[in-house]
Design a protein around this motif. Structure first.
Motif, PDB file in Angstrom:
ATOM      1  N   ASP A 102       0.821  -1.204   0.000  1.00  0.00           N
ATOM      2  CA  ASP A 102       0.000   0.000   0.000  1.00  0.00           C
ATOM      3  C   ASP A 102       0.860   1.261   0.000  1.00  0.00           C
ATOM      4  OD1 ASP A 102      -2.338  -1.407  -0.123  1.00  0.00           O
ATOM      5  OD2 ASP A 102      -2.748  -1.305   2.027  1.00  0.00           O
ATOM      6  N   LEU A 103       1.984   1.222   0.686  1.00  0.00           N
ATOM      7  CA  LEU A 103       2.924   2.342   0.617  1.00  0.00           C
ATOM      8  C   LEU A 103       3.430   2.543  -0.800  1.00  0.00           C
ATOM      9  CD1 LEU A 103       5.113   1.997   3.829  1.00  0.00           C
ATOM     10  CD2 LEU A 103       3.688   3.917   3.185  1.00  0.00           C
ATOM     11  N   LEU A 104       3.703   1.440  -1.475  1.00  0.00           N
ATOM     12  CA  LEU A 104       4.140   1.507  -2.867  1.00  0.00           C
ATOM     13  C   LEU A 104       3.031   2.089  -3.748  1.00  0.00           C
ATOM     14  CD1 LEU A 104       6.503   0.768  -4.733  1.00  0.00           C
ATOM     15  CD2 LEU A 104       5.452  -1.470  -5.020  1.00  0.00           C
ATOM     16  N   ARG A 105       1.787   1.714  -3.487  1.00  0.00           N
ATOM     17  CA  ARG A 105       0.655   2.263  -4.238  1.00  0.00           C
ATOM     18  C   ARG A 105       0.511   3.760  -3.990  1.00  0.00           C
ATOM     19  NH1 ARG A 105      -4.279  -1.037  -2.430  1.00  0.00           N
ATOM     20  NH2 ARG A 105      -5.314   0.811  -3.242  1.00  0.00           N
ATOM     21  N   ALA A 106       0.702   4.184  -2.756  1.00  0.00           N
ATOM     22  CA  ALA A 106       0.617   5.614  -2.444  1.00  0.00           C
ATOM     23  C   ALA A 106       1.731   6.385  -3.146  1.00  0.00           C
ATOM     24  CB  ALA A 106       0.688   5.822  -0.936  1.00  0.00           C
ATOM     25  N   LEU A 107       2.907   5.799  -3.197  1.00  0.00           N
ATOM     26  CA  LEU A 107       4.018   6.429  -3.901  1.00  0.00           C
ATOM     27  C   LEU A 107       3.700   6.581  -5.384  1.00  0.00           C
ATOM     28  CD1 LEU A 107       6.994   7.383  -3.491  1.00  0.00           C
ATOM     29  CD2 LEU A 107       7.655   5.110  -4.265  1.00  0.00           C
ATOM     30  N   ARG A 108       3.034   5.588  -5.952  1.00  0.00           N
ATOM     31  CA  ARG A 108       2.633   5.668  -7.360  1.00  0.00           C
ATOM     32  C   ARG A 108       1.561   6.723  -7.574  1.00  0.00           C
ATOM     33  NH1 ARG A 108       2.181  -0.778  -8.355  1.00  0.00           N
ATOM     34  NH2 ARG A 108       4.414  -1.192  -8.282  1.00  0.00           N
ATOM     35  N   ASP A 109       0.731   6.957  -6.583  1.00  0.00           N
ATOM     36  CA  ASP A 109      -0.284   8.006  -6.707  1.00  0.00           C
ATOM     37  C   ASP A 109       0.345   9.399  -6.687  1.00  0.00           C
ATOM     38  OD1 ASP A 109      -2.329   6.176  -6.860  1.00  0.00           O
ATOM     39  OD2 ASP A 109      -2.931   6.377  -4.757  1.00  0.00           O
ATOM     40  N   HIS A 157      -6.631  -5.758   3.905  1.00  0.00           N
ATOM     41  CA  HIS A 157      -7.200  -5.181   2.684  1.00  0.00           C
ATOM     42  C   HIS A 157      -8.653  -4.755   2.898  1.00  0.00           C
ATOM     43  CE1 HIS A 157      -7.957  -4.500  -1.533  1.00  0.00           C
ATOM     44  NE2 HIS A 157      -8.981  -5.336  -1.481  1.00  0.00           N
ATOM     45  N   VAL A 158      -9.396  -5.563   3.608  1.00  0.00           N
ATOM     46  CA  VAL A 158     -10.814  -5.272   3.832  1.00  0.00           C
ATOM     47  C   VAL A 158     -10.993  -4.111   4.809  1.00  0.00           C
ATOM     48  CG1 VAL A 158     -12.940  -6.230   4.806  1.00  0.00           C
ATOM     49  CG2 VAL A 158     -11.566  -7.596   3.259  1.00  0.00           C
ATOM     50  N   THR A 159     -10.131  -4.015   5.806  1.00  0.00           N
ATOM     51  CA  THR A 159     -10.373  -3.040   6.872  1.00  0.00           C
ATOM     52  C   THR A 159      -9.684  -1.698   6.623  1.00  0.00           C
ATOM     53  OG1 THR A 159      -8.539  -3.994   8.127  1.00  0.00           O
ATOM     54  CG2 THR A 159     -10.761  -4.783   8.641  1.00  0.00           C
ATOM     55  N   ILE A 160      -8.383  -1.646   6.540  1.00  0.00           N
ATOM     56  CA  ILE A 160      -7.695  -0.350   6.582  1.00  0.00           C
ATOM     57  C   ILE A 160      -6.908  -0.002   5.323  1.00  0.00           C
ATOM     58  CG2 ILE A 160      -7.489  -0.390   9.078  1.00  0.00           C
ATOM     59  CD1 ILE A 160      -4.553  -1.146   8.699  1.00  0.00           C
ATOM     60  N   SER A 161      -6.915  -0.844   4.320  1.00  0.00           N
ATOM     61  CA  SER A 161      -6.058  -0.621   3.164  1.00  0.00           C
ATOM     62  C   SER A 161      -6.376   0.683   2.433  1.00  0.00           C
ATOM     63  CB  SER A 161      -6.165  -1.798   2.198  1.00  0.00           C
ATOM     64  OG  SER A 161      -5.320  -1.600   1.095  1.00  0.00           O
ATOM     65  N   THR A 162      -7.637   0.940   2.118  1.00  0.00           N
ATOM     66  CA  THR A 162      -7.981   2.147   1.362  1.00  0.00           C
ATOM     67  C   THR A 162      -7.711   3.407   2.186  1.00  0.00           C
ATOM     68  OG1 THR A 162     -10.280   1.921   2.085  1.00  0.00           O
ATOM     69  CG2 THR A 162      -9.709   1.003  -0.049  1.00  0.00           C
ATOM     70  N   PHE A 205      -5.483   3.690   4.569  1.00  0.00           N
ATOM     71  CA  PHE A 205      -4.031   3.791   4.691  1.00  0.00           C
ATOM     72  C   PHE A 205      -3.420   4.397   3.430  1.00  0.00           C
ATOM     73  CE2 PHE A 205       0.264   1.927   4.522  1.00  0.00           C
ATOM     74  CZ  PHE A 205       0.749   2.379   5.731  1.00  0.00           C
ATOM     75  N   VAL A 206      -3.890   3.969   2.258  1.00  0.00           N
ATOM     76  CA  VAL A 206      -3.364   4.511   1.001  1.00  0.00           C
ATOM     77  C   VAL A 206      -3.686   5.996   0.894  1.00  0.00           C
ATOM     78  CG1 VAL A 206      -3.567   4.407  -1.514  1.00  0.00           C
ATOM     79  CG2 VAL A 206      -3.382   2.311  -0.221  1.00  0.00           C
ATOM     80  N   LYS A 207      -4.915   6.383   1.237  1.00  0.00           N
ATOM     81  CA  LYS A 207      -5.298   7.789   1.156  1.00  0.00           C
ATOM     82  C   LYS A 207      -4.464   8.643   2.106  1.00  0.00           C
ATOM     83  CE  LYS A 207     -10.040   7.080  -0.335  1.00  0.00           C
ATOM     84  NZ  LYS A 207     -11.458   7.175   0.027  1.00  0.00           N
ATOM     85  N   CYS A 208      -4.286   8.172   3.332  1.00  0.00           N
ATOM     86  CA  CYS A 208      -3.494   8.935   4.313  1.00  0.00           C
ATOM     87  C   CYS A 208      -2.038   9.054   3.884  1.00  0.00           C
ATOM     88  CB  CYS A 208      -3.587   8.289   5.678  1.00  0.00           C
ATOM     89  SG  CYS A 208      -5.165   8.522   6.478  1.00  0.00           S
ATOM     90  N   CYS A 209      -1.468   7.972   3.426  1.00  0.00           N
ATOM     91  CA  CYS A 209      -0.067   8.005   2.992  1.00  0.00           C
ATOM     92  C   CYS A 209       0.120   8.890   1.764  1.00  0.00           C
ATOM     93  CB  CYS A 209       0.429   6.594   2.697  1.00  0.00           C
ATOM     94  SG  CYS A 209       0.685   5.615   4.171  1.00  0.00           S
ATOM     95  N   THR A 210      -0.859   8.877   0.860  1.00  0.00           N
ATOM     96  CA  THR A 210      -0.786   9.744  -0.312  1.00  0.00           C
ATOM     97  C   THR A 210      -0.815  11.199   0.113  1.00  0.00           C
ATOM     98  OG1 THR A 210      -1.902   8.063  -1.644  1.00  0.00           O
ATOM     99  CG2 THR A 210      -1.881  10.296  -2.508  1.00  0.00           C
ATOM    100  N   ARG A 211      -1.704  11.540   1.042  1.00  0.00           N
ATOM    101  CA  ARG A 211      -1.775  12.929   1.526  1.00  0.00           C
ATOM    102  C   ARG A 211      -0.478  13.339   2.214  1.00  0.00           C
ATOM    103  NH1 ARG A 211      -6.917  15.527   0.477  1.00  0.00           N
ATOM    104  NH2 ARG A 211      -8.116  13.780  -0.293  1.00  0.00           N
TER     105      ARG A 211
END
Length: 148
Positions: free
Chosen positions: A27-34, A86-91, A93-99
């Protein structure tokens, strides 16, 4: 409860945690890609490096905790931990890390814009008068041609 069963239960809980950590790293990698645009080749290279690191991490965890003996419940624990995460905190977490990752990028863009303002202003000033001079010269040349 016997010691062996207690060890197995703790091992299962640990593998669930490992699965969650692996998904959070992705998810950190996904946020970095965002935050930063990536080409397809770079994305594939990042994924390959991520999976190689995951393989090494899981292998060392299995070797360290269970003396290298792979059990089916360990694989299920990793998958369960990743699924729960993935079901609980993934989305979220990605939004927070992206911000959080966007803050230094926004500050850096502002600083660059602020520092380059005089350069841009001078460029506009010079271009404005150079274009007038060019147009004036062009007008003089056209008038000379018409007179001939």
């Amino acid at each position: 409860m016997s010691t062996f069963i207690h060890h197995e239960l703790l091992l299962f809980i640990r593998t669930v945690a490992v699965g969650a950590v692996l998904l959070l790293c992705y998810d950190l990698l996904r946020a970095l890609r965002d935050v930063f645009a990536h080409s397809r080749k770079i994305t594939e290279a990042e994924d390959l490096i991520y999976w190689l690191c995951c393989t090494v991490f899981v292998f060392t965890e299995i070797y360290r905790t269970n003396d290298g003996i792979l059990r089916f419940f360990m694989i299920l624990g990793i998958l369960l931990g990743a699924w729960i995460c993935h079901v609980t905190i993934s989305t979220f977490f990605v939004k927070c890390c992206t911000r959080i990752m966007e803050i230094p990028v926004i500050v850096l863009k502002f600083l660059i814009k602020w520092l380059l303002f005089p350069v841009r202003r001078c460029k506009l000033f010079v271009c404005k008068y150079v274009k007038k001079e060019r147009l004036a010269n062009w007008g003089i040349l056209r008038k000379k041609r018409r007179k001939k």
